[in-house]
Design an enzyme around this catalytic site. Structure first.
Site, PDB file in Angstrom:
ATOM      1  CD  GLU A   1      -2.821   1.177   2.409  1.00  0.00           C
ATOM      2  OE1 GLU A   1      -3.717   2.206   2.342  1.00  0.00           O
ATOM      3  OE2 GLU A   1      -2.950   0.554   3.259  1.00  0.00           O
TER       4      GLU A   1
ATOM      5  CE  LYS B   1      -5.014 -17.486  13.591  1.00  0.00           C
ATOM      6  NZ  LYS B   1      -4.504 -18.584  12.942  1.00  0.00           N
TER       7      LYS B   1
ATOM      8  CG  ASP C   1      -1.417 -16.555  12.258  1.00  0.00           C
ATOM      9  OD1 ASP C   1      -2.003 -16.077  11.052  1.00  0.00           O
ATOM     10  OD2 ASP C   1      -1.926 -17.575  12.562  1.00  0.00           O
TER      11      ASP C   1
ATOM     12  CG  HIS D   1      -3.944   7.442  -0.273  1.00  0.00           C
ATOM     13  ND1 HIS D   1      -3.911   6.063  -0.486  1.00  0.00           N
ATOM     14  CD2 HIS D   1      -3.515   7.819   0.747  1.00  0.00           C
ATOM     15  CE1 HIS D   1      -3.732   5.826   0.876  1.00  0.00           C
ATOM     16  NE2 HIS D   1      -3.594   6.824   1.468  1.00  0.00           N
TER      17      HIS D   1
END
Ligand code: ADP
Length: 591
Positions: free
Chosen positions: A269, A401, A477, A575
């Site tokens: 990004e 998660k 993770d 951006h």
């Protein structure tokens, strides 16, 4: 996965044309024939009984069935009245019984119970079921079943994609070529290549080539060279065919608790690293940030069931009784020299009990460690609670998660608060905004706006951006980014309204510096850069706790910078500058 489905030689003698996609589609049809298949199929059907239109065939068999049944019932009544034995039957009665049975079988077929068809198709289903249970990879194959169900009746037909030409890359040896062929024709399972060849790199090359040939799709661009495939075997990734490259950028120095850290961020990004870097600069120029670790404990919550809620509550009381804690922790802590039980929190749903075990795990993120400890305790409890039925080692009250209030409120992994005071002139010079604008935006966006959105732990601007990038760089993770990104960002004007007090409170940062992906070469290099590689010899757990503080410090920098950009109306402009290259993306079509 596709290769797995090809592995099984087709059981049925039915053939498919080449544009069906070959054996893969044949497999689909065996499991669940599509509507099209049935109309093409030579399998006899009930409605084929007479060479007449369907409505006439139906009318004949319906009439036959009911009139013959009526006749036989009458005959039966007469025999009872006349005391004639029932087994004495006339020729007309035999003919009636035969007609009744024939029409009955037809009617069963009409209502969808087609004996003929079910006898033909059943053996292949049973064969698959047997194979599935014998196959260690049956879970993967279960997935195939889920995705290969026939589409609902009103689904528009899927356009047929012409079978692409197989891509063939010459291999190093004739032997490798033979092995690729065995994988593509289904005689050698792709997953067994490593154990068969004893060479992980060669296995990956062969699997990749087989995959390209099966799919007809090129993997050019996905590198295969330059990776240690032995390092992921049995630990990080199964059936590798290459690796994805993610650039690693550096933000910093991050001045945290008087120490400087250069923070590695793996991301695609644009703006993210630059923005975090700007936040670090503002913090550095203001004297840095301070963090405090509030808690450190990984959780696992099994679910058990009893016959009654009363019995479940008895176990709850037993686990929560302070006098029992020492015994339980001795049993739990046997799992590892680093696992230390901190507490058990219970919740009930009827006669089901959820026990949330929390323990410190040294420098490991700790899921394996805590699971082993929980198993020890369950085995121990079984002797006193014979009627306890263990439903699952994880009952989702952990909660791993998934967004869950329990982690947001109780914490999971490391709970960290990190703060800084940014001087008025730095807010102006580096962040190009004002303290008042930042405070107002934080209140309306991160607090009120998130409340309007019904957020769960999402009272921040983009904590997950920084958490994910640091997680990927350091071998954490990435799926745990869900709870690890829980964060409330607070901003307040201090020192008579001149300076900005900014803080992030993150209750569930789940990180480790040993185990999982942390030992891989690239990830371990990033941990080394931060000075937290591997296990801490002097004070086990201090490396992973420091990593959690660095994550929080980086999030603080990211929050500052993005909030400033939004307050100043710079977000879209920057951006467009960093996120959009002038390259022609229309050329990037699939091949
Ligand atoms: P996790 O529990 O995060 O899944 P693993 O079980 O894969 O982690 O890795 C932890 C392993 O590392 C354990 O076998 C543990 O004994 C070992 N280990 C060595 N030093 C440490 C340490 N300082 N902290 C935690 N674990 C350590």
């Amino acid at each position: 996965m596709q290769m797995d489905s090809r592995r099984r030689p087709p059981k049925s003698s039915r053939t498919t044309s080449s544009n069906d996609g070959g054996p893969l589609h044949l497999h689909h049809k065996q499991l669940a024939p599509s509507v099209d298949d049935r109309s093409l199929s030579p399998t006899p059907k009930a409605s084929d009984a007479l060479p007449l239109p369907l409505y006439l065939t139906n009318a004949i068999f319906f009439t036959l069935f009911f009139s013959v049944a009526y006749y036989l019932l009458h005959r039966w009544r007469d025999k009872i009245r006349n005391s004639t034995p029932l087994h004495v039957v006339t020729f007309a009665e035999i003919a009636a019984i035969v007609s009744l049975m024939a029409s009955f079988i037809y009617l069963l077929g009409f209502f969808g119970i087609d004996f003929v068809q079910s006898f033909i198709t059943r053996p292949s289903h049973d064969a698959w079921d047997l194979e599935d249970t014998a196959n260690p990879n049956y879970l993967i194959n279960e997935d195939h079943r889920l995705v290969t169900c026939p589409p609902p009746a009103n689904t528009p037909p899927i356009p047929k994609i012409p079978n692409p030409e197989p891509i063939i890359t010459p291999l190093a040896s004739v032997e490798d070529e033979e092995i690729v062929k065995s994988v593509t024709d289904g005689t050698l399972p792709s997953y067994s290549l490593e154990s068969k060849l004893g060479d992980c790199k060669r296995a990956a090359v062969i699997r990749r080539e087989a995959l390209q040939r099966i799919t007809g799709r090129s993997l050019e661009g996905l590198p295969i060279e330059g990776f240690d495939y032995d390092s992921v075997l049995g630990q990080c990734c199964e059936m590798p065919v290459g690796y994805v490259q993610i650039p690693v950028g550096i933000a910093g120095p991050l001045l945290l608790n008087g120490m400087e850290y250069m923070v590695p961020m793996a991301t695609t990004e644009g703006c993210l690293v630059a923005s975090t870097n700007r936040g670090c600069k503002a913090m550095y120029a203001s004297g840095g940030a301070t963090s405090v670790l509030l808690a450190d404990g990984m959780t696992r919550a099994p679910v058990v069931r009893f016959e009654t809620a009363k019995r479940a509550s008895e176990l709850k009381l037993f686990l929560e009784e302070p006098d029992n804690f020492d015994t339980l922790s001795i049993v739990f802590n046997r799992s590892s020299r680093f696992a230390r039980l901190q507490g058990i929190k219970c919740s009930m749903a009827g006669k089901n009990l959820y026990m949330r075990f929390k323990c410190s795990t040294g420098d490991a993120m700790g899921m394996n460690m805590v699971s082993k400890g929980v198993q020890n305790v369950l085995d121990f409890l079984q002797s006193d609670f014979h009627d306890m039925e263990v439903i699952g080692i994880s009952g989702n009250f952990c909660s791993d998660k998934k967004p869950a209030a329990v982690n947001w409120i109780e914490g999971r992994g490391k709970s960290v608060v990190c703060e800084a005071i940014i001087k008025e002139e730095i807010v102006k010079k580096v962040l190009k905004t004002s303290v008042a604008s930042l405070v107002e935006l934080n209140m309306l966006k991160n607090l009120a706006g998130s409340a309007v959105a019904g957020a769960l732990g999402g009272f921040n601007a983009h904590a997950s951006n920084i958490v994910s990038a640091v997680f990927i760089a350091t071998g954490q993770d990435p799926a745990q980014n869900i709870e690890s990104s829980h964060c409330i960002t607070m901003m307040e004007a201090v020192n008579n309204g001149k300076d900005l007090h900014v803080s992030v409170t993150m209750p569930s940062i789940e990180v480790g510096t040993v185990g999982g992906g942390t030992q891989l070469a690239s990830q371990s290099a990033c941990l080394n850069l931060l000075g937290v590689k591997g296990a801490s010899k002097e004070s086990p757990g201090s490396n992973s706790r420091l990593l959690a503080s660095i994550v929080a410090g980086s999030v603080l920098a990211g929050e500052l910078s993005l909030m400033a950009a939004i307050a100043q109306g710079q977000l879209v402009k920057s951006h467009m500058k960093y996120n959009r290259s002038s390259r022609d993306i229309s050329k990037a079509a699939s091949s």
